[in-house]
Design a protein around this motif. Structure first.
Motif, mmCIF file in Angstrom:
data_model
loop_
_atom_site.group_PDB
_atom_site.id
_atom_site.type_symbol
_atom_site.label_atom_id
_atom_site.label_comp_id
_atom_site.label_asym_id
_atom_site.label_seq_id
_atom_site.Cartn_x
_atom_site.Cartn_y
_atom_site.Cartn_z
ATOM 1 N N MET A 233 0.839 -1.194 0.000
ATOM 2 C CA MET A 233 0.000 0.000 0.000
ATOM 3 C C MET A 233 0.881 1.255 0.000
ATOM 4 O O MET A 233 1.735 1.425 0.866
ATOM 5 C CB MET A 233 -0.910 -0.023 1.218
ATOM 6 C CG MET A 233 -1.986 1.040 1.253
ATOM 7 S SD MET A 233 -2.996 0.795 2.741
ATOM 8 C CE MET A 233 -4.129 2.171 2.617
ATOM 9 N N THR A 234 0.688 2.128 -0.997
ATOM 10 C CA THR A 234 1.568 3.276 -1.188
ATOM 11 C C THR A 234 0.773 4.528 -1.539
ATOM 12 O O THR A 234 -0.076 4.485 -2.427
ATOM 13 C CB THR A 234 2.580 3.000 -2.319
ATOM 14 O OG1 THR A 234 3.359 1.860 -1.987
ATOM 15 C CG2 THR A 234 3.505 4.193 -2.536
ATOM 16 N N VAL A 245 -3.462 6.121 -4.255
ATOM 17 C CA VAL A 245 -3.069 5.049 -3.345
ATOM 18 C C VAL A 245 -3.143 3.722 -4.077
ATOM 19 O O VAL A 245 -4.173 3.383 -4.672
ATOM 20 C CB VAL A 245 -3.981 5.012 -2.097
ATOM 21 C CG1 VAL A 245 -3.495 3.937 -1.130
ATOM 22 C CG2 VAL A 245 -4.020 6.372 -1.414
ATOM 23 N N SER A 246 -2.030 2.982 -4.042
ATOM 24 C CA SER A 246 -2.017 1.671 -4.691
ATOM 25 C C SER A 246 -2.790 0.679 -3.848
ATOM 26 O O SER A 246 -2.760 0.712 -2.614
ATOM 27 C CB SER A 246 -0.579 1.185 -4.891
ATOM 28 O OG SER A 246 0.078 1.006 -3.656
ATOM 29 N N GLY A 247 -3.479 -0.207 -4.547
ATOM 30 C CA GLY A 247 -4.268 -1.237 -3.897
ATOM 31 C C GLY A 247 -3.419 -2.363 -3.377
ATOM 32 O O GLY A 247 -2.288 -2.187 -2.946
ATOM 33 N N SER A 248 -3.916 -3.538 -3.460
ATOM 34 C CA SER A 248 -3.251 -4.654 -2.834
ATOM 35 C C SER A 248 -3.193 -5.807 -3.805
ATOM 36 O O SER A 248 -3.618 -5.739 -4.943
ATOM 37 C CB SER A 248 -4.018 -5.079 -1.582
ATOM 38 O OG SER A 248 -5.293 -5.566 -1.965
ATOM 39 N N PHE A 278 -0.787 -6.961 -8.131
ATOM 40 C CA PHE A 278 -0.115 -6.586 -6.891
ATOM 41 C C PHE A 278 0.724 -5.325 -7.095
ATOM 42 O O PHE A 278 1.951 -5.358 -7.076
ATOM 43 C CB PHE A 278 0.740 -7.737 -6.385
ATOM 44 C CG PHE A 278 1.251 -7.568 -4.960
ATOM 45 C CD1 PHE A 278 0.856 -6.493 -4.167
ATOM 46 C CD2 PHE A 278 2.135 -8.487 -4.431
ATOM 47 C CE1 PHE A 278 1.320 -6.342 -2.878
ATOM 48 C CE2 PHE A 278 2.617 -8.345 -3.133
ATOM 49 C CZ PHE A 278 2.210 -7.295 -2.359
ATOM 50 N N PRO A 279 0.076 -4.162 -7.285
ATOM 51 C CA PRO A 279 0.804 -2.902 -7.455
ATOM 52 C C PRO A 279 1.512 -2.495 -6.162
ATOM 53 O O PRO A 279 0.944 -2.577 -5.080
ATOM 54 C CB PRO A 279 -0.303 -1.900 -7.810
ATOM 55 C CG PRO A 279 -1.535 -2.483 -7.195
ATOM 56 C CD PRO A 279 -1.377 -3.974 -7.290
ATOM 57 N N THR A 280 2.757 -2.061 -6.310
ATOM 58 C CA THR A 280 3.501 -1.602 -5.141
ATOM 59 C C THR A 280 3.886 -0.147 -5.354
ATOM 60 O O THR A 280 3.018 0.695 -5.487
ATOM 61 C CB THR A 280 4.721 -2.507 -4.881
ATOM 62 O OG1 THR A 280 5.478 -2.647 -6.090
ATOM 63 C CG2 THR A 280 4.289 -3.885 -4.421
ATOM 64 N N GLN A 281 5.152 0.184 -5.407
ATOM 65 C CA GLN A 281 5.526 1.588 -5.597
ATOM 66 C C GLN A 281 5.148 2.075 -6.992
ATOM 67 O O GLN A 281 5.168 1.325 -7.961
ATOM 68 C CB GLN A 281 7.036 1.766 -5.400
ATOM 69 C CG GLN A 281 7.422 2.106 -3.960
ATOM 70 C CD GLN A 281 8.859 2.553 -3.843
ATOM 71 O OE1 GLN A 281 9.762 1.799 -4.162
ATOM 72 N NE2 GLN A 281 9.075 3.773 -3.364
#
Length: 310
Positions: A233-234, A245-248, A278-281
Motif C-alpha cells: 500500500m503506497t 493510493v495503490s491497492g493490494s 499486486f501494485p507496489t511503488q
C-alpha cells in the motif's frame, strides 16, 4: 561514506513534486506490477498505455525529478531509465526493497529482513555501491518498508514491525528520532504532501493517516481506500494535487482521493488493467514531449546545487 548532499539539495525531489502537483503538466503514472515483474504505464486518465520498459522481476521504483527513473529487480539489478523507459545504466545487487533517491542521483534501498538501508551512486558510470547508509536496527528499525526524504532533507523510514516512522540524518544516516507512531504492524508507503505534512499508508488499519510534517503529531485518518489493504500500500500525490493510493494483491487497482479533504474520487486504474497484479511503488513522469519549462528549471536548480557543493 562521503557523497551525501546537503539538506537543500535533498529537498529538490520534494520541490519537484510540489511543482508538478500545482501545475498543468501532463503526466503518466508508472507502477510496478509486483507479481508479474512488469513496470506498467498509464495515461492522465488512468488508461493503460503499455509497458514502461523491458523489465523482468521488477519490485520497486523511484524517480529523481531530473529525468531518471530507477527500478529494482529481484533478478539481481538496480537500473536507471530515462522517462521514456530507455535503459541508461545499472548495477548488480541482490537488494530489491523500496527505493528513494536524492538530487545527486544517490539511490537508497531498504532491506526488510536485514533491517538496513543501502545506497548506490548513479552519478558515475558504472554506478557504485556506497555500502550501508542506515545500520542494522538503528533506532529500532524493524522491517523497513516505505521511505522518503522530507522537506528538511532527512530520510524518513517506516519501520513496519515496530509500527513507527523513524527519522534519520540525510547526510550520514544517523538515527535522529521516532518521528511518528502509526501503530500496529502495518505502516508502509509514506510521502510528504505539498503542504509539508506526512502521509502514511497503514495496512493494519486500511487507512492513509496524516501527521504534522514538523512535529510528527497525529492529525487523524485522511483517506479510506475501498480495497482491503495488504503489502504494498503506497500513497503518492499526483500532478493534479490529489492523492493516489495503490491497492493490494487482492484489488490490483489504484484509487484517487481529493488532495485537500481526502474524500474518495474514483478508481483511477481499474483492477487488473494492463495485467496489473499486486501494485507496489509507483511514480508520475511527464508524458512524452510534455515536460514544461518549470520541470527543466527545477532540474537546473538541482544541478546548480550540485555545482555549489563541488
Amino acid at each position: 561514506m562521503t557523497r551525501f548532499s546537503s539538506a537543500f539539495a535533498r529537498s529538490i525531489p520534494l520541490l519537484l513534486g510540489i511543482c508538478l502537483a500545482t501545475s498543468s503538466v501532463a503526466a503518466d503514472l508508472v507502477v510496478v506490477s509486483n507479481d508479474t515483474g512488469k513496470v506498467l504505464r498509464y495515461g492522465p486518465t488512468g488508461a493503460y498505455i503499455g509497458e514502461f520498459a523491458a523489465t523482468t522481476n521488477a519490485k520497486s521504483i523511484a524517480a529523481d525529478g531530473a529525468g531518471h527513473v530507477y527500478v529494482s529487480s529481484s533478478a539481481g539489478s538496480l537500473a536507471a531509465y530515462d522517462e521514456d523507459g530507455g535503459l541508461l545504466d545499472f548495477v548488480a545487487t541482490s537488494l530489491f526493497g523500496r527505493l528513494a533517491v536524492d538530487a545527486n542521483q544517490v539511490v537508497f534501498v531498504t532491506s526488510f529482513f536485514d533491517d538496513i538501508v543501502s545506497a548506490f551512486d548513479f552519478s558515475v558510470s558504472p554506478p557504485q555501491s556506497l555500502g550501508t547508509f542506515i545500520a542494522a536496527g538503528s533506532g529500532g528499525l524493524d522491517g523497513p518498508t516505505g521511505m522518503t526524504f522530507g522537506p528538511d532533507g532527512d530520510l524518513y523510514v517506516s519501520s513496519r514491525i515496530s509500527g513507527e516512522v523513524l527519522r534519520y540524518s540525510g547526510s550520514n544516516g544517523a538515527f535522529l528520532e521516532v518521528f511518528a507512531t502509526p501503530g500496529g504492524n502495518g505502516p508502509q508507503g509514506l510521502t510528504f504532501g505539498p503542504g509539508g505534512d506526512l502521509f502514511v499508508a497503514n495496512d493494519d488499519t486500511n487507512l492513509v493517516v496524516r501527521f504534522d510534517g514538523t512535529t510528527g503529531a497525529a492529525l487523524g485518518a485522511f483517506a479510506d481506500p475501498t480495497f482491503d489493504a495488504t503489502d504494498g500500500m503506497t500513497p503518492v500525490f499526483g500532478p493534479d494535487g490529489d492523492l493516489y493510493v495503490s491497492g493490494s494483491l487482492i484489488s490490483n487497482s489504484i484509487e484517487r482521493f481529493d488532495g485537500t479533504t481526502g474524500a474518495f474520487v474514483e478508481v483511477f486504474v481499474s483492477s487488473g488493467s494492463g495485467g496489473l497484479d499486486f501494485p507496489t511503488q509507483f511514480i508520475f513522469v511527464p508524458e512524452p514531449g510534455s515536460a514544461a519549462g518549470e520541470l527543466v528549471a527545477v532540474a537546473g536548480l538541482a544541478a546548480a546545487a550540485r555545482r555549489r557543493r563541488s
